[in-house]
Design a protein around this motif. Sequence first.
Motif, mmCIF file in Angstrom:
data_model
loop_
_atom_site.group_PDB
_atom_site.id
_atom_site.type_symbol
_atom_site.label_atom_id
_atom_site.label_comp_id
_atom_site.label_asym_id
_atom_site.label_seq_id
_atom_site.Cartn_x
_atom_site.Cartn_y
_atom_site.Cartn_z
ATOM 1 N N ILE A 26 -22.098 -51.828 -24.995
ATOM 2 C CA ILE A 26 -23.526 -51.478 -25.025
ATOM 3 C C ILE A 26 -23.709 -49.982 -24.857
ATOM 4 N N LEU A 27 -22.991 -49.384 -23.900
ATOM 5 C CA LEU A 27 -23.100 -47.939 -23.702
ATOM 6 C C LEU A 27 -22.598 -47.167 -24.923
ATOM 7 N N GLY A 28 -21.538 -47.651 -25.554
ATOM 8 C CA GLY A 28 -21.051 -47.010 -26.770
ATOM 9 C C GLY A 28 -22.052 -47.111 -27.907
ATOM 10 N N PHE A 29 -22.722 -48.265 -28.010
ATOM 11 C CA PHE A 29 -23.735 -48.423 -29.054
ATOM 12 C C PHE A 29 -24.926 -47.507 -28.805
ATOM 13 N N ILE A 30 -25.319 -47.366 -27.558
ATOM 14 C CA ILE A 30 -26.428 -46.459 -27.227
ATOM 15 C C ILE A 30 -26.046 -45.025 -27.564
ATOM 16 N N GLU A 31 -24.822 -44.631 -27.234
ATOM 17 C CA GLU A 31 -24.390 -43.279 -27.581
ATOM 18 C C GLU A 31 -24.288 -43.101 -29.094
ATOM 19 N N TYR A 32 -23.889 -44.156 -29.800
ATOM 20 C CA TYR A 32 -23.840 -44.088 -31.256
ATOM 21 C C TYR A 32 -25.238 -43.880 -31.835
ATOM 22 N N LEU A 33 -26.223 -44.549 -31.282
ATOM 23 C CA LEU A 33 -27.588 -44.373 -31.764
ATOM 24 C C LEU A 33 -28.118 -42.975 -31.476
ATOM 25 N N GLN A 34 -27.699 -42.388 -30.371
ATOM 26 C CA GLN A 34 -28.195 -41.057 -30.009
ATOM 27 C C GLN A 34 -27.459 -39.937 -30.730
ATOM 28 N N VAL A 35 -26.140 -40.016 -30.764
ATOM 29 C CA VAL A 35 -25.329 -38.910 -31.274
ATOM 30 C C VAL A 35 -24.867 -39.136 -32.705
ATOM 31 N N GLY A 36 -24.617 -40.379 -33.072
ATOM 32 C CA GLY A 36 -24.162 -40.673 -34.413
ATOM 33 C C GLY A 36 -22.673 -40.930 -34.510
ATOM 34 N N ARG A 37 -21.982 -40.955 -33.389
ATOM 35 C CA ARG A 37 -20.553 -41.281 -33.395
ATOM 36 C C ARG A 37 -20.251 -42.211 -32.230
ATOM 37 N N TRP A 38 -19.266 -43.076 -32.457
ATOM 38 C CA TRP A 38 -18.871 -44.029 -31.419
ATOM 39 C C TRP A 38 -17.903 -43.325 -30.473
ATOM 40 N N PRO A 39 -18.124 -43.393 -29.163
ATOM 41 C CA PRO A 39 -17.219 -42.703 -28.236
ATOM 42 C C PRO A 39 -15.860 -43.392 -28.178
ATOM 43 N N SER A 40 -14.826 -42.594 -28.076
ATOM 44 C CA SER A 40 -13.476 -43.119 -27.989
ATOM 45 C C SER A 40 -12.890 -42.707 -26.642
ATOM 46 N N PHE A 41 -13.016 -43.570 -25.662
ATOM 47 C CA PHE A 41 -12.531 -43.309 -24.316
ATOM 48 C C PHE A 41 -11.179 -43.996 -24.173
ATOM 49 N N SER A 42 -10.117 -43.224 -23.980
ATOM 50 C CA SER A 42 -8.766 -43.787 -23.965
ATOM 51 C C SER A 42 -8.333 -44.145 -22.543
ATOM 52 N N LEU A 43 -7.249 -44.917 -22.469
ATOM 53 C CA LEU A 43 -6.685 -45.267 -21.168
ATOM 54 C C LEU A 43 -6.180 -44.044 -20.428
#
Length: 97
Positions: A26-43
């Motif tokens: 959900i947080l990634g989708f919200i950031e995608y809607l705001q910025v236009g890219r899906w965040p890639s948070f790695s281990l």
Amino acid sequence: MTDRFLTASFYVLALGLAGGAVLVSILGFIEYLQVGRWPSFSLLQLGYDAHLIRARWFLANQWSWPLHDALAKIPVLVAMVCIAPLFWWLGGFFGRR
């Protein structure tokens, strides 16, 4: 008694990971809607941010760089989605014992 504790622990961990995966999505989708890219948070980033991994561990040993590169490529969301069913299965395994 130990089997009940392990069963409950693995079920709680599985539900926590599944719930966390939903929240991260959900947080990634919200950031995608705001910025236009899906965040890639790695281990690797998660390990550094949670102070579970130190950079000197990778600098001290030559063999640890492949592990560093692998952790940098695995997204947290994918790891959570893959580990949650494993913990659920372990909870069921200890529940049947």
